[in-house]
Design a protein around this motif. Structure first.
Motif, mmCIF file in Angstrom:
data_model
loop_
_atom_site.group_PDB
_atom_site.id
_atom_site.type_symbol
_atom_site.label_atom_id
_atom_site.label_comp_id
_atom_site.label_asym_id
_atom_site.label_seq_id
_atom_site.Cartn_x
_atom_site.Cartn_y
_atom_site.Cartn_z
ATOM 1 N N TYR A 296 -23.138 -31.337 4.282
ATOM 2 C CA TYR A 296 -22.098 -30.274 4.023
ATOM 3 C C TYR A 296 -21.669 -30.580 2.834
ATOM 4 O O TYR A 296 -21.217 -31.626 2.330
ATOM 5 C CB TYR A 296 -20.816 -30.362 5.009
ATOM 6 N N ARG B 285 -22.824 -21.878 10.315
ATOM 7 C CA ARG B 285 -23.867 -22.746 10.997
ATOM 8 C C ARG B 285 -24.638 -21.719 11.912
ATOM 9 O O ARG B 285 -25.970 -21.819 12.150
ATOM 10 C CB ARG B 285 -23.348 -23.664 12.069
ATOM 11 N N ARG B 286 -23.949 -20.705 12.496
ATOM 12 C CA ARG B 286 -24.577 -19.829 13.474
ATOM 13 C C ARG B 286 -25.773 -19.151 12.566
ATOM 14 O O ARG B 286 -26.617 -18.544 13.358
ATOM 15 C CB ARG B 286 -23.687 -18.923 14.059
ATOM 16 N N LEU C 247 -15.076 -29.201 20.699
ATOM 17 C CA LEU C 247 -14.680 -29.904 19.567
ATOM 18 C C LEU C 247 -13.590 -30.708 19.378
ATOM 19 O O LEU C 247 -13.471 -31.793 18.536
ATOM 20 C CB LEU C 247 -14.513 -28.834 18.116
ATOM 21 N N LEU D 32 -17.164 -23.087 9.106
ATOM 22 C CA LEU D 32 -18.414 -23.530 8.996
ATOM 23 C C LEU D 32 -18.989 -23.313 10.620
ATOM 24 O O LEU D 32 -20.306 -23.305 10.069
ATOM 25 C CB LEU D 32 -18.083 -25.337 9.125
ATOM 26 N N ILE D 33 -18.530 -23.161 11.383
ATOM 27 C CA ILE D 33 -19.320 -22.588 12.765
ATOM 28 C C ILE D 33 -19.875 -21.320 12.335
ATOM 29 O O ILE D 33 -21.135 -21.235 12.585
ATOM 30 C CB ILE D 33 -18.253 -22.542 14.004
ATOM 31 N N VAL E 95 -12.794 -25.220 10.161
ATOM 32 C CA VAL E 95 -13.726 -25.275 11.398
ATOM 33 C C VAL E 95 -14.318 -24.114 11.580
ATOM 34 O O VAL E 95 -15.628 -24.067 11.866
ATOM 35 C CB VAL E 95 -13.034 -25.940 12.547
ATOM 36 N N GLU E 96 -13.537 -22.824 11.777
ATOM 37 C CA GLU E 96 -14.236 -21.706 12.122
ATOM 38 C C GLU E 96 -15.200 -21.160 11.127
ATOM 39 O O GLU E 96 -16.429 -20.750 11.308
ATOM 40 C CB GLU E 96 -12.969 -20.347 12.500
ATOM 41 N N PHE F 141 -20.480 -26.104 19.831
ATOM 42 C CA PHE F 141 -19.252 -25.683 19.189
ATOM 43 C C PHE F 141 -18.239 -25.765 20.479
ATOM 44 O O PHE F 141 -16.791 -25.571 19.987
ATOM 45 C CB PHE F 141 -19.467 -24.099 18.835
ATOM 46 N N LYS G 149 -20.500 -32.539 15.647
ATOM 47 C CA LYS G 149 -20.755 -31.517 16.757
ATOM 48 C C LYS G 149 -21.277 -30.276 15.985
ATOM 49 O O LYS G 149 -22.079 -29.474 16.694
ATOM 50 C CB LYS G 149 -19.376 -31.190 17.325
ATOM 51 N N ILE G 150 -20.725 -29.648 15.008
ATOM 52 C CA ILE G 150 -21.147 -28.373 14.413
ATOM 53 C C ILE G 150 -22.540 -28.498 13.790
ATOM 54 O O ILE G 150 -23.455 -27.685 14.483
ATOM 55 C CB ILE G 150 -20.267 -28.018 13.173
ATOM 56 N N ASN H 98 -24.995 -28.031 16.750
ATOM 57 C CA ASN H 98 -24.859 -26.553 17.461
ATOM 58 C C ASN H 98 -24.246 -26.851 18.702
ATOM 59 O O ASN H 98 -24.295 -25.889 19.608
ATOM 60 C CB ASN H 98 -26.402 -26.007 17.764
#
Ligand code: WT7
Length: 652
Positions: A566, A649-650, A630, A645-646, A642-643, A627, A621-622, A625
């Motif tokens: 990251y 990641r998607r 957490l 980054l998720i 966090v949202e 999600f 965890k992110i 994959n």
């Protein structure tokens, strides 16, 4: 917990074949009797085992160890021996003409066989060269060589004169080499023009030149000409090693050293900071390496033994050089890679040299498994009788393929768990004694007293899962972090008072078998290579575009774990594909190809606690994959990160 095999089938058991329990060095009854003695009457056990080495002065004091303040580890402390005599000279009487080292070059048409007599001569000549260069007992020599017999000569030549070596893996960058030269205070570097892997040259001498431009330490360079490439020699600093060896005397009188004389430093990654210099000493290390090599691989006269590791790692130290040679074995050293010139290379080498014991890493097994059975099946492999695995947890699917296709359901597999710090194998099957379960490293070796504890250090009994500790010392244990005993104490003896903390998680089943689940600290294991996330982070933030970075491991089908970074950019710098590529290349150049990031994800900011600590649990965890689940995010300074980054990641 990271890196746990996806599948842990606990019901599957492969019984010890009758022939193995009859013909091997150790059956179940032997194991149980000796294991009990090794814990209950450890001095008697190790006093007896010590006799398998050649001592100039037999030790009378066996073990002197404290795991609490002040932490101090000594074995055989009044004994004296010479490690190179144990690995070479003492075999001259009975096996001077036996092959000690089979060298298989990258080119399948080229190999070399070195007998114990020749090994003795080479080691003596090189030891004399070291002396001529002013190297004395206690000095450090850095070895930066490809997988050629000269690497073994160099290690043993150091041992002969009581100098310690620090082998640096040929895949490390000039910067990594420079750090290691300075930290160890090396007086001399032994290198080669280039290494050859898969038909390509690795410019070792040029790397060494670049390293020496930034070291404080200004060692001389001994250069072997291996690949026939042209190199620049700095007059007064660089010397041709082959020329010097030719001029040196072929005899070098060995000197006896104390059992606790440092034998080598080997740098390895930890949770924090720069890699640390793991220090191993002479008597205990050699006894442990040779004894485990003999019992775990059931090494017997006539066996041809091949460990595919690089001498730059501890596996190469203990199970290509010291263990096998102390046992008078024939050890194969392979310069190349499994896929060159064809993906059958490993099996072709086995047939060519009639290898009977083969020891490799799960990452190699998985990569070869992907190519299907055919490249294996078209070779004979009839010489094989035992297979080994090391470096990371082996997933049962790979285990079964190794067993069925490579070993034709004839060869037991020893899944050996250990670490750079442990010097030799600690948890492992013994092929004539232990029923096998795919994915389990099974039971402790002689003298090894493992336990599983919870986060507070409370010992957990019976079937359980937690942190793996070792309650008491074994002779191969590291003695200190070179130059930083406090770091040694902090890293290994402060988490759980009075015990050695391995950094690994494990579970124990109803048969008392151990299943290693992976590191519980910030160390990641990429293709069996150990990397500290902190090292990669500091390489990233050294780039001018980067303001902050957090690195975690994520599950990777081939490598076991991959490197997930990251990255938060400096204000005013925009994310771009070209920058991503540049950062990947940058880390590769700073540390070496083994640290090449798999994924770089731009992070507008990183999830931190209110006190500023990065929440790695969430980042892991992110990256994986995962999600859901957490965990508690309410303690975060800015939960919205966090949202973000998720969502990012998607997208890939
Ligand atoms: C870490 C040590 C041991 C020499 C090569 C690596 C992992 C090693 C196994 C195994 C599960 C394993 C552990 C350990 N590891 N062998 N058979 N099963 N995990 O030495 O670089 O010091 O790494 O490798 O996590 O702590 P290392």
């Amino acid at each position: 917990m990271q890196g746990a095999p996806k599948e842990m089938v606990m019901g599957e058991v492969y019984k010890v074949p009758t022939a193995w329990s009859r013909d091997s060095l150790c059956n179940l009854a032997d194991y149980q009797r000796l294991y009990r003695q090794s814990l209950e009457d450890s001095d008697t056990f190790w006093r007896e085992q010590a006799k398998t080495l050649k001592w100039d002065k037999l030790p009378t004091r066996i073990k002197n160890v404290s795991f609490v303040d002040p932490v101090s580890i000594k074995w055989f402390e009044d004994g004296e021996l010479n490690v190179s005599v144990n690995c070479v000279d003492r075999h001259l009487k009975d096996r001077a003409d036996q092959v000690a080292i089979i060298w298989e070059s990258d080119d399948p048409g080229v190999d070399r066989k070195i007998t114990y007599r020749e090994l003795h001569e080479k080691v003596c000549r090189l030891a004399n060269v070291l002396k001529d260069q002013g190297i004395k007992a206690g000095d450090c020599v850095t070895i930066y060589l490809p997988m050629i017999p000269e690497a073994a000569y160099a290690m043993l030549a150091c041992a002969r004169i009581g100098a310690m070596h620090s082998v640096v893996f040929g895949g490390f960058s000039p910067d990594s080499l420079a750090d290691r030269i300075d930290d160890s205070g090396a007086k001399l570097v032994i290198t080669a023009d280039a290494g050859v892997r898969g038909g390509k040259h690795v410019p070792l001498k040029a790397n060494a030149d670049a390293a020496l431009k930034r070291t404080t330490q200004q060692p001389r360079l001994l250069v072997f000409n291996h690949a026939g490439t042209a190199v620049e020699m700095v007059s007064g600093r660089d010397f041709d090693a082959t020329d010097l060896m030719a001029e040196a005397s072929p005899f070098c009188e060995p000197v006896a050293f104390n059992a606790e004389q440092p034998l080598f430093i080997l740098y390895t990654s930890g949770s924090t900071g720069k890699p640390k210099g793991v220090l191993h000493t002479s008597g205990g290390y050699l006894l442990y390496a040779s004894m485990t090599h003999r019992y775990v691989f059931d090494y017997q006269d006539g066996d041809i033994y091949w460990c595919t590791a690089d001498v730059g790692w501890v596996t190469g130290h203990s199970y290509i050089v010291y263990g096998p040679l102390a046992n008078g074995a024939t050890t194969l050293m392979f310069e190349g890679i499994p896929s060159y010139p064809t993906i059958s290379r490993f099996w072709e080498v086995i047939d060519k040299h009639k290898v009977s014991i083969f020891y490799t890493a799960p990452t190699a097994i998985r990569a070869l498994m992907q190519q299907g059975d055919d490249p294996v099946r078209r070779t004979s492999r009839q010489s094989l009788r035992l297979l080994g695995s090391v470096g990371e947890p082996i997933n049962p699917e790979a285990w079964r393929w190794y067993y069925r296709v490579v070993g034709d359901e004839r060869c037991p597999i020893v899944d050996t768990w250990w670490q750079t710090e442990t010097g030799g194998i600690l948890i492992t099957p013994l092929p004539g004694a232990t029923d096998l379960k795919p994915g389990s490293a099974t039971l402790p070796f002689f003298g090894v007293d493992p336990a599983i504890v919870d986060g507070e250090g409370r010992e957990l009994a019976g079937v359980t899962e937690g942190n793996l500790i070792i309650r008491d010392s074994w002779p191969g244990q590291m003695r200190t972090v070179f130059g930083d005993h406090e770091r040694f104490v902090q890293t290994y003896f402060s988490t759980f008072k009075g015990a050695y903390f391995t950094g690994d998680g494990a579970r124990r089943d109803e048969d008392g078998y151990y299943w290693i689940t992976g590191r519980v600290d910030d160390v990641i294991n990429v293709s069996g290579h150990r990397l500290g996330t902190a090292e990669i982070e500091s390489a990233l933030v050294a780039h001018e575009a980067v303001s902050e970075a957090a690195v975690v491991g994520f599950p990777h089908d081939l490598k076991g774990q991959g490197i997930f970074c990251y990255v938060t950019l400096q204000k005013g710098i925009e994310p771009a594909e070209a920058l991503r590529k540049e950062l990947v290349a940058w880390v590769r150049r700073e540390i070496g190809p083994i640290a090449t990031p798999d994924i770089i994800q731009w992070a507008p900011s990183l999830p931190k606690t209110r006190s500023g600590k990065i929440m790695r649990r969430i980042l892991r965890k992110i990256a994986a994959n995962e999600f859901d689940n957490l965990g508690d995010v309410t303690t975060l300074a800015e939960p919205a990160v966090v949202e973000e980054l998720i969502t990012e990641r998607r997208t890939f």
